[in-house]
Design a protein around this motif. Structure first.
Motif, short mmCIF file in Angstrom:
data_model
loop_
_atom_site.label_atom_id
_atom_site.label_comp_id
_atom_site.label_asym_id
_atom_site.label_seq_id
_atom_site.Cartn_x
_atom_site.Cartn_y
_atom_site.Cartn_z
N PHE A 2 0.86 -1.18 0.00
CA PHE A 2 0.00 0.00 0.00
C PHE A 2 0.89 1.22 0.00
O PHE A 2 1.92 1.25 0.67
CB PHE A 2 -0.92 0.05 1.23
CG PHE A 2 -1.67 1.36 1.34
CD1 PHE A 2 -2.78 1.61 0.55
CD2 PHE A 2 -1.22 2.36 2.20
CE1 PHE A 2 -3.45 2.82 0.62
CE2 PHE A 2 -1.90 3.58 2.28
CZ PHE A 2 -3.01 3.80 1.50
N TYR A 3 0.50 2.22 -0.77
CA TYR A 3 1.21 3.49 -0.74
C TYR A 3 0.24 4.60 -1.08
O TYR A 3 -0.78 4.38 -1.74
CB TYR A 3 2.41 3.48 -1.69
CG TYR A 3 2.07 3.33 -3.15
CD1 TYR A 3 1.94 4.45 -3.99
CD2 TYR A 3 1.90 2.07 -3.73
CE1 TYR A 3 1.63 4.31 -5.33
CE2 TYR A 3 1.60 1.92 -5.08
CZ TYR A 3 1.47 3.04 -5.87
OH TYR A 3 1.16 2.90 -7.20
N THR A 4 0.52 5.79 -0.62
CA THR A 4 -0.30 6.95 -0.95
C THR A 4 0.30 7.63 -2.18
O THR A 4 1.52 7.64 -2.36
CB THR A 4 -0.38 7.94 0.23
OG1 THR A 4 0.94 8.37 0.56
CG2 THR A 4 -1.04 7.28 1.44
N THR A 5 -0.57 8.17 -2.99
CA THR A 5 -0.09 8.72 -4.26
C THR A 5 0.62 10.06 -4.11
O THR A 5 1.31 10.49 -5.04
CB THR A 5 -1.27 8.88 -5.25
OG1 THR A 5 -2.30 9.66 -4.64
CG2 THR A 5 -1.83 7.51 -5.63
N ASP A 6 0.50 10.70 -2.94
CA ASP A 6 1.26 11.94 -2.76
C ASP A 6 2.76 11.65 -2.64
O ASP A 6 3.60 12.44 -3.06
CB ASP A 6 0.77 12.74 -1.56
CG ASP A 6 0.79 11.96 -0.25
OD1 ASP A 6 0.97 10.72 -0.29
OD2 ASP A 6 0.62 12.58 0.82
N SER A 7 3.10 10.48 -2.09
CA SER A 7 4.51 10.09 -2.00
C SER A 7 4.93 9.24 -3.20
O SER A 7 6.07 9.28 -3.63
CB SER A 7 4.77 9.29 -0.72
OG SER A 7 4.11 8.03 -0.78
N ASN A 8 3.98 8.44 -3.72
CA ASN A 8 4.21 7.53 -4.84
C ASN A 8 5.36 6.56 -4.57
O ASN A 8 6.08 6.14 -5.47
CB ASN A 8 4.47 8.30 -6.14
CG ASN A 8 3.89 7.57 -7.35
OD1 ASN A 8 2.88 6.89 -7.25
ND2 ASN A 8 4.54 7.70 -8.49
N ARG A 9 5.49 6.17 -3.31
CA ARG A 9 6.60 5.28 -2.91
C ARG A 9 6.15 3.83 -3.05
O ARG A 9 5.87 3.15 -2.08
CB ARG A 9 7.02 5.58 -1.48
CG ARG A 9 7.69 6.94 -1.33
CD ARG A 9 8.03 7.24 0.11
NE ARG A 9 8.60 8.57 0.25
CZ ARG A 9 8.71 9.22 1.40
NH1 ARG A 9 8.27 8.66 2.52
NH2 ARG A 9 9.22 10.43 1.45
N HIS A 10 6.10 3.37 -4.28
CA HIS A 10 5.70 1.99 -4.53
C HIS A 10 6.89 1.04 -4.58
O HIS A 10 6.73 -0.17 -4.50
CB HIS A 10 4.90 1.88 -5.83
CG HIS A 10 5.51 2.64 -6.96
ND1 HIS A 10 6.64 2.23 -7.62
CD2 HIS A 10 5.13 3.81 -7.54
CE1 HIS A 10 6.94 3.10 -8.57
NE2 HIS A 10 6.06 4.07 -8.56
N GLY A 11 8.08 1.58 -4.73
CA GLY A 11 9.29 0.77 -4.71
C GLY A 11 9.48 -0.09 -5.95
O GLY A 11 10.36 -0.95 -5.99
N MET A 12 8.66 0.12 -6.96
CA MET A 12 8.76 -0.68 -8.18
C MET A 12 9.61 0.08 -9.22
O MET A 12 9.78 1.29 -9.12
CB MET A 12 7.37 -0.99 -8.72
CG MET A 12 6.50 -1.74 -7.73
SD MET A 12 4.80 -1.97 -8.29
CE MET A 12 5.04 -3.27 -9.50
N ALA A 13 10.08 -0.66 -10.20
CA ALA A 13 10.92 -0.03 -11.23
C ALA A 13 10.15 0.98 -12.06
O ALA A 13 10.71 1.95 -12.56
CB ALA A 13 11.53 -1.11 -12.13
N HIS A 14 8.83 0.74 -12.22
CA HIS A 14 7.98 1.64 -13.01
C HIS A 14 6.67 1.86 -12.26
O HIS A 14 6.18 0.98 -11.56
CB HIS A 14 7.69 1.05 -14.39
CG HIS A 14 8.93 0.78 -15.20
ND1 HIS A 14 9.60 1.77 -15.88
CD2 HIS A 14 9.62 -0.37 -15.41
CE1 HIS A 14 10.66 1.25 -16.48
NE2 HIS A 14 10.69 -0.04 -16.21
N ASP A 15 6.10 3.03 -12.44
CA ASP A 15 4.83 3.37 -11.80
C ASP A 15 3.74 2.39 -12.27
O ASP A 15 3.50 2.25 -13.47
CB ASP A 15 4.44 4.80 -12.17
CG ASP A 15 3.29 5.35 -11.34
OD1 ASP A 15 2.43 4.54 -10.92
OD2 ASP A 15 3.24 6.57 -11.13
#
Length: 201
Positions: A2-15
């Motif tokens: 889970f991540y919030t879109t204001d930080s966009n910290r998904h940790g993946m190589a691409h959004d």
């Protein structure tokens, strides 16, 4: 995850956002400039938004040529991208100078609309002729305008090839519409077609 879109910290190589909202139909938008030039560009931010009246929408990320022409002329077309046309669709997405004819660039035949002054792809199994009803630049929660601009058009004419009509319906296994998935992935919508009936209660 889970991540919030204001930080966009998904940790993946691409959004992953556009991969989640998929498959997305491709609007192959045909327009004509006020100078008479033809334009053809694919948009994966495209969909039907109303059936009565029949309205479709495409969204331009920035002020691209299709948006300019639709604004100035008030019309556009949307051709169906089928599997046999996917390479030429991709060729028409090249970033070229205004006035370059993507129909010629992609080896496609432009056909004049029957009721609007905009070209569509003659090789496409189906095409919609549209008149612009609204152009909207959506705003985020912070009140700032999006970088995308949405063009809504009422469908005033529909072309369907007899090649894909079977038993009074469009046969999707023949039409094989192509949809955009996430990243550089695409899907052929005609490979696994099945039916579901809605619950009656």
């Amino acid at each position: 995850m889970f991540y919030t879109t204001d930080s966009n910290r998904h940790g993946m190589a691409h959004d992953p956002f556009k991969a989640i909202v998929s498959p997305r139909p491709i609007g192959w938008i045909g327009t004509r400039g006020t100078d008479g030039s033809r334009n053809l560009s694919p948009y994966s931010f495209f969909n039907i938004v109303s059936d009565q009246p029949k309205i479709v929408m495409f969204s331009s990320s920035g002020r691209k040529h299709s948006l300019k022409n639709a604004e100035e002329t008030g019309v556009f077309t949307a051709s169906l991208v089928s599997r046999h046309l996917v390479d030429r669709m991709n060729a028409s997405s090249a970033a070229v100078e205004y006035g370059v004819d993507e129909f010629l660039l992609a080896g496609l035949t432009p056909k004049a609309g029957g009721v609007v002054d905009a070209p569509y792809v003659a090789e496409a199994y189906a095409a919609l002729e549209c008149r612009v009803t609204q152009i909207i630049q959506p705003h985020g929660l912070d009140g700032h305008a999006s970088t995308s601009i949405m063009v809504f058009g009422e469908v005033v004419g529909i072309h369907i090839s007899e090649e894909i009509i079977r038993d009074g319906r469009i046969d999707m296994q023949l039409a094989r519409p192509v949809a955009r998935m996430g990243y550089m992935d695409y899907a052929d919508g005609g490979t696994d077609v099945f039916q579901l009936k809605r619950p009656s209660t």
